[in-house]
Design a protein around this motif. Structure first.
Motif, mmCIF file in Angstrom:
data_model
loop_
_atom_site.group_PDB
_atom_site.id
_atom_site.type_symbol
_atom_site.label_atom_id
_atom_site.label_comp_id
_atom_site.label_asym_id
_atom_site.label_seq_id
_atom_site.Cartn_x
_atom_site.Cartn_y
_atom_site.Cartn_z
ATOM 1 N N ALA A 203 0.835 -1.207 0.000
ATOM 2 C CA ALA A 203 0.000 0.000 0.000
ATOM 3 C C ALA A 203 0.868 1.254 0.000
ATOM 4 N N THR A 204 0.444 2.233 -0.764
ATOM 5 C CA THR A 204 1.110 3.535 -0.770
ATOM 6 C C THR A 204 0.140 4.632 -0.360
ATOM 7 N N ASN A 205 -1.155 4.329 -0.373
ATOM 8 C CA ASN A 205 -2.199 5.292 -0.011
ATOM 9 C C ASN A 205 -3.267 4.586 0.795
ATOM 10 N N PHE A 206 -3.954 5.356 1.621
ATOM 11 C CA PHE A 206 -5.088 4.831 2.378
ATOM 12 C C PHE A 206 -6.271 5.741 2.093
ATOM 13 N N SER A 207 -7.377 5.155 1.704
ATOM 14 C CA SER A 207 -8.599 5.928 1.464
ATOM 15 C C SER A 207 -9.749 5.295 2.230
ATOM 16 N N HIS A 208 -10.582 6.137 2.765
ATOM 17 C CA HIS A 208 -11.772 5.667 3.463
ATOM 18 C C HIS A 208 -12.915 6.577 3.051
ATOM 19 N N VAL A 209 -13.957 5.995 2.510
ATOM 20 C CA VAL A 209 -15.141 6.749 2.118
ATOM 21 C C VAL A 209 -16.250 6.365 3.074
ATOM 22 N N PHE A 210 -16.945 7.339 3.602
ATOM 23 C CA PHE A 210 -17.980 7.050 4.591
ATOM 24 C C PHE A 210 -19.154 8.005 4.416
ATOM 25 N N GLN A 211 -20.274 7.618 4.958
ATOM 26 C CA GLN A 211 -21.466 8.462 4.942
ATOM 27 C C GLN A 211 -21.755 8.869 6.380
ATOM 28 N N PRO A 212 -21.270 10.033 6.782
ATOM 29 C CA PRO A 212 -21.425 10.439 8.180
ATOM 30 C C PRO A 212 -22.879 10.692 8.554
#
Length: 98
Positions: A70-79
């Motif tokens: 891994a070189t990047n971390f992404s997290h998509v969420f619906q707050p």
């Protein structure tokens, strides 16, 4: 190859590999054990309210990600989506790993 990128800085994953790298079960235990925990910790969501346990999980996930290239971390969420607020809107977090 994009300008300024070394040949090993971008890796592609075959479609057949999608979803094969998951931080669960024996894989999670392998990395969490370094911090005195096991994958059982993840079965009860109360660990997210304990800063010390959350830090251990974060460190273990980072180790696992780095070991898997891994070189990047992404997290998509619906707050707040579960309480009827901000329907249809999402938040995103993107971090570069150095």
């Amino acid at each position: 190859q994009a300008a300024g990128m070394s040949s090993n800085s971008c890796q592609t994953m075959a479609a057949s590999e999608y979803g094969t790298k998951q931080f669960i079960g024996a894989t999670a235990t392998k990395y969490l054990s370094k911090y005195g925990e096991s994958a059982e910790l993840l079965h009860d969501p109360s660990w997210t309210k304990d800063a010390a346990k959350a830090d251990k999980v974060a460190a273990a996930v980072l180790d696992w990600g780095m070991d898997n290239g891994a070189t990047n971390f992404s997290h998509v969420f619906q707050p707040l989506g579960t309480v009827g607020l901000r329907q249809g809107l999402t938040g995103q977090l993107h971090n570069q790993l150095f």
